[in-house]
Design an enzyme around this catalytic site. Sequence first.
Site, mmCIF file in Angstrom:
data_model
loop_
_atom_site.group_PDB
_atom_site.id
_atom_site.type_symbol
_atom_site.label_atom_id
_atom_site.label_comp_id
_atom_site.label_asym_id
_atom_site.label_seq_id
_atom_site.Cartn_x
_atom_site.Cartn_y
_atom_site.Cartn_z
ATOM 1 N N THR A 1 10.060 -7.627 -12.310
ATOM 2 C CA THR A 1 9.459 -8.943 -12.472
ATOM 3 C C THR A 1 8.339 -9.150 -11.456
ATOM 4 O O THR A 1 8.564 -9.051 -10.247
ATOM 5 C CB THR A 1 10.516 -10.044 -12.303
ATOM 6 O OG1 THR A 1 11.558 -9.838 -13.268
ATOM 7 C CG2 THR A 1 9.910 -11.420 -12.495
ATOM 8 N N ASN B 1 -7.411 4.910 9.086
ATOM 9 C CA ASN B 1 -6.753 3.728 9.636
ATOM 10 C C ASN B 1 -6.674 3.730 11.163
ATOM 11 O O ASN B 1 -6.445 2.687 11.776
ATOM 12 C CB ASN B 1 -5.334 3.593 9.057
ATOM 13 C CG ASN B 1 -4.516 4.860 9.238
ATOM 14 O OD1 ASN B 1 -4.868 5.918 8.705
ATOM 15 N ND2 ASN B 1 -3.424 4.776 9.973
ATOM 16 N N CYS C 1 2.887 2.126 10.658
ATOM 17 C CA CYS C 1 4.008 2.757 9.964
ATOM 18 C C CYS C 1 4.689 3.808 10.837
ATOM 19 O O CYS C 1 5.717 4.352 10.463
ATOM 20 C CB CYS C 1 3.525 3.384 8.658
ATOM 21 S SG CYS C 1 3.050 2.146 7.436
ATOM 22 N N HIS D 1 -2.722 -7.622 2.643
ATOM 23 C CA HIS D 1 -2.372 -8.095 3.986
ATOM 24 C C HIS D 1 -3.308 -7.528 5.051
ATOM 25 O O HIS D 1 -3.277 -7.956 6.211
ATOM 26 C CB HIS D 1 -0.899 -7.811 4.316
ATOM 27 C CG HIS D 1 -0.589 -6.411 4.734
ATOM 28 N ND1 HIS D 1 -0.528 -6.027 6.066
ATOM 29 C CD2 HIS D 1 -0.293 -5.310 4.017
ATOM 30 C CE1 HIS D 1 -0.201 -4.744 6.139
ATOM 31 N NE2 HIS D 1 -0.062 -4.288 4.915
ATOM 32 N N GLY E 1 0.796 -1.218 0.000
ATOM 33 C CA GLY E 1 0.000 0.000 0.000
ATOM 34 C C GLY E 1 0.827 1.266 0.000
ATOM 35 O O GLY E 1 0.470 2.257 -0.640
ATOM 36 N N GLN F 1 -7.717 0.209 4.268
ATOM 37 C CA GLN F 1 -8.411 -0.331 5.435
ATOM 38 C C GLN F 1 -9.850 -0.734 5.129
ATOM 39 O O GLN F 1 -10.461 -1.501 5.883
ATOM 40 C CB GLN F 1 -8.404 0.688 6.581
ATOM 41 C CG GLN F 1 -7.036 0.981 7.151
ATOM 42 C CD GLN F 1 -6.428 -0.201 7.892
ATOM 43 O OE1 GLN F 1 -7.074 -1.227 8.107
ATOM 44 N NE2 GLN F 1 -5.167 -0.067 8.281
#
Length: 382
Positions: free
Chosen positions: A237, A151, A327, A201, A74, A179
């Site tokens: 990739t 959040n 974070c 996640h 994110g 969220q």
Amino acid sequence: MIYVDNNATTRLADEVAQAMADAFAVGYLNPSSQHQLGQKARRRLDDARETILSILGGEITKFLGDRLVFTSGGTEANNLALFGLGHETAGQVIISAIEHPSISEAADRLRAFGTAVRVLPVNSEGVVQYDQLDDWLTEPTRLVSVMLANNETGVIQPIEEIAAICRDRKVPLHVDAVQAVGKIPLDFSLLDISAMTISPHKFHGPRGIGALMLDDQVKLNPMMFGGSQQLTMRPGTESVELAIGFERSLQLAIETLPEAGPRMETLRDHLEASLLQELGDERMTINRGMIERLPHTSNVAFPGIDRQALVMALDMVGVACSTGSACASGSSERSPTLIAMGLKEEVISSSIRLSLSRTTTEEEIDEVAKRISNCVKRLRRP
């Protein structure tokens, strides 16, 4: 340990782990390779991308349609939106005062590059106030970015109203929906926005992958260079296995939402009611007023108690929670969201975040309420 920090991350669902294990067992190779093995990987990657787009309400056409750019998560997707859509020295970018650090700090960087940045305020309940937006958009604007739901407080924002203003002014609107996806119904096409950030996640999917969903009319400037993958918008990739985990976790989140959403809301309300009954409303505050919020998120304050001391005390008795955004973990900085809401210092300094998931049980909630109450009472003793 009882885990009530699901806004930071969620445990990987067994079905997702199995889907990824099966994918690893297949032995997918580089999806950019031209040989048959590479093209087999490409087909499976494209299938996952189209499934994710379809579930989220993207329009897929034969030629282009809405696009899904896979990222590392994110934070990268939010940065890609800010720098890819808003990075021009001419004009301005508008964000809200309660954005995730991956938006607010990216905006600070834009400001350092010479882009003007304006910030929409919020009221005391944490709702973005967009009264000034129409006037602000009279100036050349590269991008508006407002999160779908906060959040920390879970408060849901008036995105449809903001989108209508941006649409009328022909200004792209980016929405951080990290969220919200899997917690409330949402549809990219119905929201009528230009870009949206998703991260699996947060709904029992894998870490290490996220995505930026783009309307077919949006032109995105890349942040990275050195490859032709994803139409050069995000070279590198791609991981077929992570994309498959993303796909499966989103499928499960949407399939279980009709039952899981109301259930999480009931458990959250029960948790708050239990704490209020045990501690009283003079010793506990819910930071959201009466505004609609995500069903699994609770931000509560215990005036007179240091938030970090409480989180550590809870960890010692087997409750995992947080003081806010993961974070910013390890930082003693006060919550920018609660500050923007204009809350009293005693509330800001004593607030913790409790966030549930679809696997949280009633027994866990009863035990969490008991342990929090005991810790608060013990920390209040002279």
